[in-house]
Design a protein around this motif. Structure first.
Motif, PDB file in Angstrom:
ATOM      1  N   ASP A 167       0.832  -1.209   0.000  1.00  0.00           N
ATOM      2  CA  ASP A 167       0.000   0.000   0.000  1.00  0.00           C
ATOM      3  C   ASP A 167       0.865   1.257   0.000  1.00  0.00           C
ATOM      4  OD1 ASP A 167      -2.276  -1.516  -0.025  1.00  0.00           O
ATOM      5  OD2 ASP A 167      -2.599  -1.425   2.150  1.00  0.00           O
ATOM      6  N   ARG A 168       1.957   1.215   0.750  1.00  0.00           N
ATOM      7  CA  ARG A 168       2.859   2.367   0.781  1.00  0.00           C
ATOM      8  C   ARG A 168       3.519   2.580  -0.576  1.00  0.00           C
ATOM      9  NH1 ARG A 168       3.545   7.258   2.781  1.00  0.00           N
ATOM     10  NH2 ARG A 168       5.739   7.883   2.685  1.00  0.00           N
ATOM     11  N   ASP A 169       3.954   1.495  -1.204  1.00  0.00           N
ATOM     12  CA  ASP A 169       4.557   1.606  -2.536  1.00  0.00           C
ATOM     13  C   ASP A 169       3.549   2.140  -3.552  1.00  0.00           C
ATOM     14  OD1 ASP A 169       6.862   0.628  -1.463  1.00  0.00           O
ATOM     15  OD2 ASP A 169       6.543  -1.445  -2.150  1.00  0.00           O
ATOM     16  N   LEU A 170       2.299   1.681  -3.455  1.00  0.00           N
ATOM     17  CA  LEU A 170       1.270   2.157  -4.374  1.00  0.00           C
ATOM     18  C   LEU A 170       1.021   3.650  -4.195  1.00  0.00           C
ATOM     19  CD1 LEU A 170      -0.845   1.508  -6.524  1.00  0.00           C
ATOM     20  CD2 LEU A 170      -2.435   0.917  -4.676  1.00  0.00           C
ATOM     21  N   THR A 171       1.017   4.093  -2.944  1.00  0.00           N
ATOM     22  CA  THR A 171       0.832   5.525  -2.682  1.00  0.00           C
ATOM     23  C   THR A 171       1.981   6.345  -3.265  1.00  0.00           C
ATOM     24  OG1 THR A 171      -0.358   4.997  -0.637  1.00  0.00           O
ATOM     25  CG2 THR A 171       0.486   7.238  -0.881  1.00  0.00           C
ATOM     26  N   ASP A 172       3.213   5.843  -3.101  1.00  0.00           N
ATOM     27  CA  ASP A 172       4.375   6.554  -3.654  1.00  0.00           C
ATOM     28  C   ASP A 172       4.315   6.603  -5.182  1.00  0.00           C
ATOM     29  OD1 ASP A 172       5.255   6.886  -1.080  1.00  0.00           O
ATOM     30  OD2 ASP A 172       6.650   5.186  -1.140  1.00  0.00           O
ATOM     31  N   ILE A 173       3.899   5.505  -5.799  1.00  0.00           N
ATOM     32  CA  ILE A 173       3.820   5.467  -7.267  1.00  0.00           C
ATOM     33  C   ILE A 173       2.769   6.450  -7.772  1.00  0.00           C
ATOM     34  CG2 ILE A 173       3.161   4.017  -9.222  1.00  0.00           C
ATOM     35  CD1 ILE A 173       4.456   1.665  -7.768  1.00  0.00           C
ATOM     36  N   ASN A 174       1.608   6.478  -7.118  1.00  0.00           N
ATOM     37  CA  ASN A 174       0.561   7.420  -7.534  1.00  0.00           C
ATOM     38  C   ASN A 174       1.021   8.862  -7.379  1.00  0.00           C
ATOM     39  OD1 ASN A 174      -1.238   5.351  -8.170  1.00  0.00           O
ATOM     40  ND2 ASN A 174      -2.092   5.284  -6.102  1.00  0.00           N
ATOM     41  N   SER A 175       1.728   9.142  -6.286  1.00  0.00           N
ATOM     42  CA  SER A 175       2.246  10.499  -6.089  1.00  0.00           C
ATOM     43  C   SER A 175       3.269  10.856  -7.156  1.00  0.00           C
ATOM     44  CB  SER A 175       2.870  10.609  -4.696  1.00  0.00           C
ATOM     45  OG  SER A 175       3.436  11.882  -4.491  1.00  0.00           O
ATOM     46  N   SER A 176       4.133   9.891  -7.508  1.00  0.00           N
ATOM     47  CA  SER A 176       5.129  10.144  -8.552  1.00  0.00           C
ATOM     48  C   SER A 176       4.462  10.370  -9.903  1.00  0.00           C
ATOM     49  CB  SER A 176       6.099   8.962  -8.632  1.00  0.00           C
ATOM     50  OG  SER A 176       7.028   9.131  -9.667  1.00  0.00           O
ATOM     51  N   VAL A 214       1.495  11.649 -10.444  1.00  0.00           N
ATOM     52  CA  VAL A 214       0.892  12.985 -10.431  1.00  0.00           C
ATOM     53  C   VAL A 214       1.950  14.055 -10.674  1.00  0.00           C
ATOM     54  CG1 VAL A 214      -0.292  14.669  -8.984  1.00  0.00           C
ATOM     55  CG2 VAL A 214      -1.032  12.289  -8.961  1.00  0.00           C
ATOM     56  N   GLN A 215       3.108  13.918 -10.021  1.00  0.00           N
ATOM     57  CA  GLN A 215       4.173  14.904 -10.192  1.00  0.00           C
ATOM     58  C   GLN A 215       4.703  14.912 -11.621  1.00  0.00           C
ATOM     59  OE1 GLN A 215       7.115  14.022  -7.226  1.00  0.00           O
ATOM     60  NE2 GLN A 215       5.811  14.632  -5.503  1.00  0.00           N
ATOM     61  N   LYS A 216       4.931  13.715 -12.178  1.00  0.00           N
ATOM     62  CA  LYS A 216       5.468  13.646 -13.540  1.00  0.00           C
ATOM     63  C   LYS A 216       4.443  14.113 -14.566  1.00  0.00           C
ATOM     64  CE  LYS A 216       8.815  10.008 -12.565  1.00  0.00           C
ATOM     65  NZ  LYS A 216       9.285   8.631 -12.864  1.00  0.00           N
ATOM     66  N   THR A 217       3.156  13.859 -14.296  1.00  0.00           N
ATOM     67  CA  THR A 217       2.125  14.352 -15.206  1.00  0.00           C
ATOM     68  C   THR A 217       2.117  15.872 -15.240  1.00  0.00           C
ATOM     69  OG1 THR A 217       0.767  12.393 -14.771  1.00  0.00           O
ATOM     70  CG2 THR A 217      -0.336  14.311 -15.707  1.00  0.00           C
ATOM     71  N   ALA A 218       2.229  16.487 -14.062  1.00  0.00           N
ATOM     72  CA  ALA A 218       2.285  17.954 -14.011  1.00  0.00           C
ATOM     73  C   ALA A 218       3.526  18.480 -14.722  1.00  0.00           C
ATOM     74  CB  ALA A 218       2.267  18.418 -12.560  1.00  0.00           C
ATOM     75  N   LEU A 219       4.653  17.761 -14.573  1.00  0.00           N
ATOM     76  CA  LEU A 219       5.887  18.191 -15.237  1.00  0.00           C
ATOM     77  C   LEU A 219       5.759  18.098 -16.752  1.00  0.00           C
ATOM     78  CD1 LEU A 219       8.841  19.075 -14.918  1.00  0.00           C
ATOM     79  CD2 LEU A 219       9.471  16.662 -14.812  1.00  0.00           C
TER      80      LEU A 219
END
Length: 210
Positions: free
Chosen positions: A57-66, A68-73
């Motif tokens: 679950d923690r890895d999934l949360t980190d991947i989703n956050s990454s 979102v950040q890369k999409t904005a970039l």
């Protein structure tokens, strides 16, 4: 005298069922023994899976956050990509325009051959020749300029339309020259405007000797 050893009889209050002596009974006993280990092993796997879920679950949360950040970039680079494509399109148009006006490069050759003590007052360009006018500070500088033009591969001939001495305010030699160009590919662009010619006082033709 040694004491006598008494052996107490074993008493089994639960009589052994003769069913366990049969092949089916033995198989059931074996299955029960092995089944206990299987159950314990399965419980261990379940506990490990439950514990590893927190990490997943923690890895999934980190991947989703990454993501979102890369999409904005990537979205922020959208305008940059548009500008780059626009610059590439304009650069291509400029390259096409320069290729169509390739004969104009001979003007750069001419400008590079002008001595420091020769001042040009007008430059005209046509498909077959270049007209220039100016003032040379001395006869030696004018002769050197003519000799340089004669030995330039891009020029086929040099024609002097005007050559006269200047006045006290502007000493030197006032000249007007037409430079014949070597054969160039036909260009679709219009020739540059040519300044009106002055009164000819000297008319001579110099051969390049090519």
């Amino acid at each position: 005298m040694a004491k006598k050893q008494y052996r107490y009889p074993a008493v089994n209050f639960i009589p052994k069922d003769p069913f366990y002596d049969t092949p089916i009974g033995k198989g059931m006993v074996w299955a029960l023994r092995v089944g206990r280990y299987i159950v314990v092993f399965t419980e261990i796997i379940v506990i490990m899976s439950f514990a590893s879920r927190f990490k997943l679950d923690r890895d999934l949360t980190d991947i989703n956050s990454s993501i979102v950040q890369k999409t904005a970039l990537i979205q922020s680079y959208g305008s940059t990509e548009t500008q780059v494509r626009l610059i590439q399109t304009r650069s291509q148009k400029i390259s096409d325009l320069l290729s169509q006006n390739a004969p104009l490069s001979q003007l750069n050759v001419l400008i590079g051959e002008v001595p420091t003590d020769v001042k040009l007052s007008r430059i005209g360009y046509q498909a077959t020749e270049i007209q220039i006018g100016g003032v040379a500070q001395s006869s030696a500088s004018f002769a050197s300029f003519l000799q340089t033009l004669q030995h330039t591969p891009s020029f086929k001939g040099v024609i002097i339309d005007q050559l006269e001495t200047g006045d006290k305010r502007d000493p030197g030699y006032v000249f007007a020259i037409r430079i014949e160009l070597t054969d160039q590919p036909t260009s679709s662009t219009a020739p540059l405007p040519v300044a009106p010619s002055t009164t000819n006082t000297t008319d001579a033709t110099l051969s390049t000797g090519k």
